[in-house]
Design a protein around this motif. Structure first.
Motif, PDB file in Angstrom:
ATOM      1  N   LEU A  90     -57.524  -7.328  43.715  1.00  0.00           N
ATOM      2  CA  LEU A  90     -57.830  -7.516  45.421  1.00  0.00           C
ATOM      3  C   LEU A  90     -59.230  -7.940  44.604  1.00  0.00           C
ATOM      4  N   LEU A  91     -60.006  -7.381  44.249  1.00  0.00           N
ATOM      5  CA  LEU A  91     -61.793  -7.453  44.174  1.00  0.00           C
ATOM      6  C   LEU A  91     -61.792  -8.734  43.985  1.00  0.00           C
ATOM      7  N   GLU A  92     -61.418  -9.573  43.382  1.00  0.00           N
ATOM      8  CA  GLU A  92     -61.496 -10.984  43.175  1.00  0.00           C
ATOM      9  C   GLU A  92     -60.812 -11.165  44.994  1.00  0.00           C
ATOM     10  N   SER A  93     -59.914 -11.519  45.298  1.00  0.00           N
ATOM     11  CA  SER A  93     -59.406 -12.156  46.406  1.00  0.00           C
ATOM     12  C   SER A  93     -60.730 -12.174  47.243  1.00  0.00           C
ATOM     13  N   LEU A  94     -60.434 -10.692  47.730  1.00  0.00           N
ATOM     14  CA  LEU A  94     -62.024 -10.307  48.336  1.00  0.00           C
ATOM     15  C   LEU A  94     -62.738 -10.513  48.600  1.00  0.00           C
ATOM     16  N   ARG A  95     -63.719 -10.671  46.985  1.00  0.00           N
ATOM     17  CA  ARG A  95     -65.017 -11.338  46.882  1.00  0.00           C
ATOM     18  C   ARG A  95     -64.872 -13.309  47.231  1.00  0.00           C
ATOM     19  N   ARG A  96     -63.884 -13.891  47.152  1.00  0.00           N
ATOM     20  CA  ARG A  96     -64.040 -15.275  46.790  1.00  0.00           C
ATOM     21  C   ARG A  96     -63.148 -15.637  49.168  1.00  0.00           C
ATOM     22  N   GLY A  97     -62.614 -14.099  49.332  1.00  0.00           N
ATOM     23  CA  GLY A  97     -62.175 -14.266  50.874  1.00  0.00           C
ATOM     24  C   GLY A  97     -62.229 -13.917  51.736  1.00  0.00           C
ATOM     25  N   ASP A  98     -61.705 -12.852  52.260  1.00  0.00           N
ATOM     26  CA  ASP A  98     -62.274 -12.340  53.843  1.00  0.00           C
ATOM     27  C   ASP A  98     -63.500 -11.849  53.554  1.00  0.00           C
ATOM     28  N   LEU A  99     -64.108 -11.092  52.507  1.00  0.00           N
ATOM     29  CA  LEU A  99     -64.945 -10.106  52.618  1.00  0.00           C
ATOM     30  C   LEU A  99     -66.444 -10.912  51.931  1.00  0.00           C
ATOM     31  N   ALA A 100     -65.681 -13.223  51.740  1.00  0.00           N
ATOM     32  CA  ALA A 100     -66.642 -13.710  51.207  1.00  0.00           C
ATOM     33  C   ALA A 100     -68.210 -13.933  52.157  1.00  0.00           C
ATOM     34  N   HIS A 101     -68.252 -14.049  53.635  1.00  0.00           N
ATOM     35  CA  HIS A 101     -69.081 -14.157  54.251  1.00  0.00           C
ATOM     36  C   HIS A 101     -69.699 -13.461  55.961  1.00  0.00           C
ATOM     37  N   LEU A 102     -69.153 -12.234  55.394  1.00  0.00           N
ATOM     38  CA  LEU A 102     -69.565 -11.536  56.735  1.00  0.00           C
ATOM     39  C   LEU A 102     -71.079 -11.036  56.750  1.00  0.00           C
ATOM     40  N   PRO A 103     -71.438 -11.546  58.093  1.00  0.00           N
ATOM     41  CA  PRO A 103     -73.202 -11.228  58.362  1.00  0.00           C
ATOM     42  C   PRO A 103     -73.911  -9.763  57.872  1.00  0.00           C
ATOM     43  N   ALA A 104     -74.773 -10.247  57.767  1.00  0.00           N
ATOM     44  CA  ALA A 104     -75.837  -9.296  57.340  1.00  0.00           C
ATOM     45  C   ALA A 104     -75.463  -7.860  58.434  1.00  0.00           C
ATOM     46  N   GLU A 105     -75.480  -8.198  59.510  1.00  0.00           N
ATOM     47  CA  GLU A 105     -75.424  -6.472  59.827  1.00  0.00           C
ATOM     48  C   GLU A 105     -73.745  -5.535  59.223  1.00  0.00           C
ATOM     49  N   ALA A 106     -72.574  -6.123  58.999  1.00  0.00           N
ATOM     50  CA  ALA A 106     -71.000  -5.982  58.527  1.00  0.00           C
ATOM     51  C   ALA A 106     -71.323  -5.526  57.348  1.00  0.00           C
ATOM     52  N   VAL A 107     -72.255  -6.229  56.610  1.00  0.00           N
ATOM     53  CA  VAL A 107     -72.328  -6.105  55.532  1.00  0.00           C
ATOM     54  C   VAL A 107     -73.154  -4.217  55.473  1.00  0.00           C
ATOM     55  N   ARG A 108     -74.024  -4.145  56.052  1.00  0.00           N
ATOM     56  CA  ARG A 108     -74.893  -2.666  56.164  1.00  0.00           C
ATOM     57  C   ARG A 108     -73.931  -1.182  56.816  1.00  0.00           C
ATOM     58  N   ALA A 109     -73.433  -2.151  57.529  1.00  0.00           N
ATOM     59  CA  ALA A 109     -72.175  -1.335  58.152  1.00  0.00           C
ATOM     60  C   ALA A 109     -71.813   0.044  57.592  1.00  0.00           C
ATOM     61  N   PRO A 110     -71.892   1.062  57.458  1.00  0.00           N
ATOM     62  CA  PRO A 110     -71.923   2.359  56.976  1.00  0.00           C
ATOM     63  C   PRO A 110     -69.629   2.733  57.102  1.00  0.00           C
ATOM     64  N   ARG A 137     -74.023   0.440  46.280  1.00  0.00           N
ATOM     65  CA  ARG A 137     -73.469  -0.521  45.071  1.00  0.00           C
ATOM     66  C   ARG A 137     -71.586  -0.853  45.999  1.00  0.00           C
ATOM     67  N   TYR A 138     -71.475   0.000  47.510  1.00  0.00           N
ATOM     68  CA  TYR A 138     -70.120  -0.125  47.666  1.00  0.00           C
ATOM     69  C   TYR A 138     -70.077  -1.257  49.125  1.00  0.00           C
ATOM     70  N   ARG A 139     -71.439  -1.426  49.077  1.00  0.00           N
ATOM     71  CA  ARG A 139     -71.646  -2.724  50.073  1.00  0.00           C
ATOM     72  C   ARG A 139     -70.708  -3.782  50.128  1.00  0.00           C
ATOM     73  N   PRO A 140     -69.605  -4.836  50.541  1.00  0.00           N
ATOM     74  CA  PRO A 140     -69.259  -5.631  50.163  1.00  0.00           C
ATOM     75  C   PRO A 140     -69.952  -6.847  50.227  1.00  0.00           C
ATOM     76  N   THR A 141     -70.688  -7.237  49.463  1.00  0.00           N
ATOM     77  CA  THR A 141     -71.561  -8.063  49.433  1.00  0.00           C
ATOM     78  C   THR A 141     -70.141  -8.947  47.579  1.00  0.00           C
ATOM     79  N   PRO A 142     -70.418 -10.122  47.788  1.00  0.00           N
ATOM     80  CA  PRO A 142     -70.336 -10.593  46.051  1.00  0.00           C
ATOM     81  C   PRO A 142     -70.535 -10.375  45.383  1.00  0.00           C
ATOM     82  N   SER A 143     -71.817  -9.814  45.222  1.00  0.00           N
ATOM     83  CA  SER A 143     -71.919  -9.298  44.158  1.00  0.00           C
ATOM     84  C   SER A 143     -71.577  -7.842  43.487  1.00  0.00           C
TER      85      SER A 143
END
Length: 275
Positions: free
Chosen positions: A183-203, A231-237
């Motif tokens: 699941l994590l690998e799929s999200l990292r390369r797919g649905d969560l791969a290119h989120l805008p910065a404000e979405a990544v920081r969203a609580p 640690r759980y902000r949805p960045t690829p890293s």
């Protein structure tokens, strides 16, 4: 996972191989007592609620049948990196609660801090748990108030007599860890791969109350989480780091499935509190 939908039968708790060895010897899952060491946020919350006169808080804090506890969550991935500076360990225990157990929801800052449900999610009157505390299997504890520095939530398994079974090193646990990595690998390369910065920081906690009518992949990610930390902000890293931690899963020995035969102690709350 949402505050209005928290009835779950299967939970997972990370620990160390050394503690797994101790479990194999003792065959007792719940050993930690809140009177030993620093009091957890859960116990500090119960202290306040007992002081405010909530009888269910006194049951959860003081009844001998609920004084030994283990902290858990609904998926391995959501707690593998921990909340604080240290991880909990690389070994994993699966806990299956009894189908007739009741679950208590605790949100200490809410106007009504307690709710009670059965395993189907159906509401149950709080008086049932106060009158028959042996029916309580676990607590869904939420800290997402304005004074909480980091929002988090957790399950506290607090009644060994309401554990149908606990297991370590089984094929089912290995399969769940592998599914979380996929699941994590799929999200990292797919649905969560290119989120805008404000979405990544969203609580994440903003998504915990109730499911959105049309949840986005980000909403679904937030709803998995136990900890609303960096640690759980949805960045690829970050997603890669969670997956890497899961790859370090240590079965810590041969498969074991244990079905506790533990009786809930008779109601000794009044005498124990008096002591």
């Amino acid at each position: 996972m949402h505050h209005d939908d928290f009835a779950r039968t299967v939970l997972y708790t990370w620990t160390t191989p050394e503690q797994i060895d101790a479990l194999r010897t003792s065959q007792r899952l719940l050993v930690a007592d809140g009177d030993v060491g620093e009091r957890s946020p859960y116990l500090r919350a119960l202290d306040v609620l007992v002081g405010a006169g909530h009888p269910l808080a006194a049951v959860l804090r003081d009844h001998p049948g609920h004084r030994r506890r283990r902290y858990a969550w609904t998926s391995p991935l959501a707690t593998t990196l921990g909340l604080g500076a240290r991880r909990y360990g690389d070994a994993l225990v699966r806990i299956d609660l009894a189908p007739d157990a009741l679950l208590v929801g605790v949100r200490p800052h809410a106007a009504e801090p307690f709710v009670l449900v059965d395993m189907s999610g159906k509401p149950v009157d709080l008086a049932v748990a106060v009158a028959d505390p042996g029916r309580i299997g676990a607590v869904y504890h939420v800290r997402d108030g304005p004074d909480d520095p980091v929002a988090f939530r957790e399950y506290i398994v607090c009644n060994e007599s309401k554990i149908a079974e606990w297991s370590v090193a089984t094929p089912a646990i290995r399969a769940r860890v592998d599914a979380d990595i996929d699941l994590l690998e799929s999200l990292r390369r797919g649905d969560l791969a290119h989120l805008p910065a404000e979405a990544v920081r969203a609580p994440a906690a903003a998504s915990w109350a109730s499911a959105a009518p049309r949840p986005t992949p980000l909403d679904r990610w937030h709803a998995i989480l136990a900890f609303d930390n960096e640690r759980y902000r949805p960045t690829p890293s970050n997603l890669a780091a969670v997956a890497e931690a899961l790859r370090g899963y240590d079965p810590a020995g041969a498969p074991l499935v244990h079905r506790p035969a533990v009786a809930f102690p008779a109601d000794q709350l009044a005498s124990h509190t008096a002591q």
